[in-house]
Write a protein that holds these residues in place. Structure first.
Motif, PDB file in Angstrom:
ATOM      1  N   SER A 156       0.810  -1.225   0.000  1.00  0.00           N
ATOM      2  CA  SER A 156       0.000   0.000   0.000  1.00  0.00           C
ATOM      3  C   SER A 156       0.841   1.272   0.000  1.00  0.00           C
ATOM      4  N   HIS A 157       2.079   1.223   0.497  1.00  0.00           N
ATOM      5  CA  HIS A 157       2.925   2.424   0.577  1.00  0.00           C
ATOM      6  C   HIS A 157       4.165   2.326  -0.318  1.00  0.00           C
ATOM      7  N   LEU A 158       4.249   1.272  -1.107  1.00  0.00           N
ATOM      8  CA  LEU A 158       5.397   1.139  -2.010  1.00  0.00           C
ATOM      9  C   LEU A 158       5.301   2.154  -3.145  1.00  0.00           C
ATOM     10  N   SER A 341      12.345   6.868  -7.058  1.00  0.00           N
ATOM     11  CA  SER A 341      11.623   6.453  -5.852  1.00  0.00           C
ATOM     12  C   SER A 341      11.873   4.993  -5.487  1.00  0.00           C
ATOM     13  N   VAL A 342      12.501   4.237  -6.387  1.00  0.00           N
ATOM     14  CA  VAL A 342      12.699   2.797  -6.182  1.00  0.00           C
ATOM     15  C   VAL A 342      14.116   2.516  -5.698  1.00  0.00           C
ATOM     16  N   ARG A 343      14.217   1.681  -4.664  1.00  0.00           N
ATOM     17  CA  ARG A 343      15.505   1.271  -4.131  1.00  0.00           C
ATOM     18  C   ARG A 343      15.764  -0.200  -4.495  1.00  0.00           C
ATOM     19  N   TRP A 344      17.038  -0.602  -4.392  1.00  0.00           N
ATOM     20  CA  TRP A 344      17.390  -1.956  -4.791  1.00  0.00           C
ATOM     21  C   TRP A 344      16.760  -3.019  -3.889  1.00  0.00           C
ATOM     22  N   LEU A 345      16.529  -2.693  -2.621  1.00  0.00           N
ATOM     23  CA  LEU A 345      15.833  -3.649  -1.760  1.00  0.00           C
ATOM     24  C   LEU A 345      14.385  -3.841  -2.214  1.00  0.00           C
ATOM     25  N   ASP A 346      13.771  -2.788  -2.762  1.00  0.00           N
ATOM     26  CA  ASP A 346      12.435  -2.934  -3.354  1.00  0.00           C
ATOM     27  C   ASP A 346      12.496  -3.898  -4.539  1.00  0.00           C
ATOM     28  N   MET A 347      13.559  -3.759  -5.331  1.00  0.00           N
ATOM     29  CA  MET A 347      13.722  -4.608  -6.501  1.00  0.00           C
ATOM     30  C   MET A 347      13.938  -6.069  -6.127  1.00  0.00           C
ATOM     31  N   VAL A 348      14.575  -6.304  -4.972  1.00  0.00           N
ATOM     32  CA  VAL A 348      14.749  -7.680  -4.501  1.00  0.00           C
ATOM     33  C   VAL A 348      13.382  -8.337  -4.315  1.00  0.00           C
ATOM     34  N   GLY A 399       8.646 -13.093  -1.719  1.00  0.00           N
ATOM     35  CA  GLY A 399       8.434 -11.743  -2.235  1.00  0.00           C
ATOM     36  C   GLY A 399       7.561 -10.911  -1.318  1.00  0.00           C
ATOM     37  N   ALA A 400       6.504 -11.534  -0.776  1.00  0.00           N
ATOM     38  CA  ALA A 400       5.593 -10.814   0.116  1.00  0.00           C
ATOM     39  C   ALA A 400       6.293 -10.383   1.400  1.00  0.00           C
ATOM     40  N   VAL A 401       7.144 -11.248   1.950  1.00  0.00           N
ATOM     41  CA  VAL A 401       7.866 -10.906   3.185  1.00  0.00           C
ATOM     42  C   VAL A 401       8.779  -9.703   2.952  1.00  0.00           C
ATOM     43  N   VAL A 402       9.563  -9.749   1.871  1.00  0.00           N
ATOM     44  CA  VAL A 402      10.484  -8.638   1.584  1.00  0.00           C
ATOM     45  C   VAL A 402       9.709  -7.357   1.301  1.00  0.00           C
ATOM     46  N   LEU A 403       8.670  -7.445   0.488  1.00  0.00           N
ATOM     47  CA  LEU A 403       7.907  -6.248   0.125  1.00  0.00           C
ATOM     48  C   LEU A 403       7.119  -5.701   1.319  1.00  0.00           C
ATOM     49  N   ARG A 404       6.707  -6.590   2.216  1.00  0.00           N
ATOM     50  CA  ARG A 404       6.014  -6.129   3.431  1.00  0.00           C
ATOM     51  C   ARG A 404       6.962  -5.282   4.285  1.00  0.00           C
ATOM     52  N   ARG A 406       9.613  -3.696   3.174  1.00  0.00           N
ATOM     53  CA  ARG A 406       9.860  -2.462   2.429  1.00  0.00           C
ATOM     54  C   ARG A 406       8.664  -1.529   2.505  1.00  0.00           C
ATOM     55  N   ASN A 407       7.470  -2.080   2.568  1.00  0.00           N
ATOM     56  CA  ASN A 407       6.264  -1.261   2.695  1.00  0.00           C
ATOM     57  C   ASN A 407       6.278  -0.485   4.003  1.00  0.00           C
ATOM     58  N   ARG A 408       6.703  -1.146   5.079  1.00  0.00           N
ATOM     59  CA  ARG A 408       6.823  -0.454   6.378  1.00  0.00           C
ATOM     60  C   ARG A 408       7.851   0.658   6.299  1.00  0.00           C
ATOM     61  N   HIS A 409       8.962   0.379   5.626  1.00  0.00           N
ATOM     62  CA  HIS A 409      10.014   1.389   5.472  1.00  0.00           C
ATOM     63  C   HIS A 409       9.483   2.615   4.733  1.00  0.00           C
ATOM     64  N   HIS A 410       8.791   2.404   3.628  1.00  0.00           N
ATOM     65  CA  HIS A 410       8.264   3.528   2.852  1.00  0.00           C
ATOM     66  C   HIS A 410       7.161   4.269   3.615  1.00  0.00           C
ATOM     67  N   ARG A 411       6.404   3.535   4.421  1.00  0.00           N
ATOM     68  CA  ARG A 411       5.368   4.191   5.220  1.00  0.00           C
ATOM     69  C   ARG A 411       6.006   5.113   6.252  1.00  0.00           C
TER      70      ARG A 411
END
Length: 422
Positions: A156-158, A341-348, A399-404, A406-411
């Motif tokens: 939601s915040h990516l 706006s995209v970081r490499w950890l998002d890309m992972v 993918g969901a774990v990593v993006l979750r 990253r979602n907290r980070h972007h929030r």
């Protein structure tokens, strides 16, 4: 009076349902539900009835269309999915990210890397298994519905650019899969039928272009589309390719500004999306994903089959390495970069998510190892389906774990930038 009021209540309800079915997350959940039901039924005491249902043959024998329900779902209903994929691809090429070479370069190259690396890994794993090499294309496709559904649930915040990257990659991925199916998984080519298919295809295109498609109605387009599908099916080219060919004839403006308001492409996509997401794709998954696991021995047999091992390695590792590695290598070149706006950890996280190869992978598995979406296929085919399901779940979870995270980070970043209330 009572009938009229009931009808009025049903119309808004129907609108809410169709609106819900246009949501990518809903489509992903229905796909998952159909898969779970098929697996439970196929492995229940009533499992024989599942396979009997899948293998029921219907259709006119004179037109060579006396097909099993499983084949109708794969060749017929899935053509609707590929039609929508074709519309999406054409829109991206003319109006979206793919229309700007600079923006399209990284996701397009990543899609190619995400096809080549998994295929190579699969071939390496199956180097000593000549029969298994037929499945080289199984792990090359990313499932748009599942991947975007997972991203929608956890992201939601990516950055919006991350979804655009995944969508562009998945669209190109689908295009490559369509080409692979057309070139390597058709029957003996019948040129006469293929040339005959050009006539209804041309009529479909002409009808769509007359007065910007305003005269085109479903009852004029549908017979032409069905005739095109029948002739392509008879030609030896895989019938789902007909969906893509039809989509490419639908007119679009050269830019979003030139596209007619509520044009034919928008109307077709708006009308077909709920049918595809709510019925066509889940029904295909229902008939394709039902595998009799055979208990512990069956799972162990799949785990020791190089076909299954190759698919899991290719989808979980190959997709990740191919997408992330190609993207990283390309951005080392001058003037090539990810969106700011995209970081490499998002890309992972996104690279892991591309290992969700479901709809097209199941289709290619059937084409690779016989069975024709409902006949008796080889053990490799059953093991391939188990591997696709297992690998897709692993890729989706990782993918969901990593993006979750990253979602907290972007929030948190957004909260820090938000002006403090006084």
């Amino acid at each position: 009076m009572h009938q009229t009021s009931t009808t009025r209540r049903l119309i808004p309800e129907r609108l809410r349902v169709t609106r819900l079915l246009r949501n990518e997350t809903t489509g992903g959940f229905l796909l998952l539900a159909a898969t779970v039901i098929a697996l439970l039924w196929a492995n229940s005491p009533w499992g024989a009835s599942y396979f009997e249902l899948r293998d029921i043959q219907v259709g006119p024998e004179s037109l060579h269309l006396n097909l099993s329900l499983g084949t109708w779902a794969a060749d017929g209903l899935l053509a609707v999915f590929f039609f929508l994929a074709g519309l999406e691809l054409k829109r991206e090429l003319l109006q979206g990210e793919l229309s700007d070479p600079r923006k399209a370069l990284v996701p397009v190259a990543a899609a190619v890397g995400g096809v080549v690396v998994p295929a190579v890994l699969y071939v390496l794993v199956n180097a000593g298994n000549p029969e298994g090499l037929a499945g080289w294309a199984i792990p090359t496709a990313t499932d748009i519905a599942f991947a975007l559904a997972v991203l929608g649930v956890v992201g939601s915040h990516l950055p919006a650019a991350l979804r655009t990257f995944l969508l562009t990659l998945a669209v190109v991925d689908d295009l490559i899969a369509i080409v692979i199916i057309a070139l390597f998984y058709g029957g003996a080519l019948q040129i006469g039928y293929l040339l005959a298919a050009l006539l209804p295809l041309a009529a479909f295109a002409a009808l769509g272009r007359v007065a910007d498609g305003r005269w085109a109605r479903w009852w004029t387009l549908l017979p032409l589309a069905l005739l095109t599908w029948v002739l392509v099916h008879s030609s030896g080219v895989h019938a789902t390719v007909a969906g893509v060919l039809l989509a490419f004839t639908v007119p679009l403006g050269r830019s979003a500004a030139e596209a007619p308001a509520n044009g034919l492409a928008d109307r077709l996509e708006h009308g077909l999306r709920p049918f595809s997401a709510g019925f066509a794709v889940p029904l295909f998954a229902f008939f394709a994903a039902g595998v009799a696991l055979g208990g512990f021995d069956g799972v162990r047999s799949a785990a020791t089959d190089s076909v299954a091992v190759g698919i899991v390695v290719a989808l979980v590792v190959g997709k990740f390495v191919g997408v992330l590695g190609t993207s990283f290598a390309l951005t080392r070149l001058p003037g090539v970069a990810l969106d700011k706006s995209v970081r490499w950890l998002d890309m992972v996280g996104v690279a892991l998510l591309t290992g969700v190869g479901f709809t097209v992978s199941l289709l290619v598995a059937d084409l690779s190892f016989g069975g024709g979406h409902g006949g008796e296929g080889s053990a490799h085919g059953e093991h391939a389906k188990v591997a696709i399901l297992a690998a897709s779940v692993v890729a989706a979870v990782l993918g969901a774990v990593v993006l979750r995270l990253r979602n907290r980070h972007h929030r948190r970043l957004k909260e820090r930038r938000r002006p403090q209330a006084r």
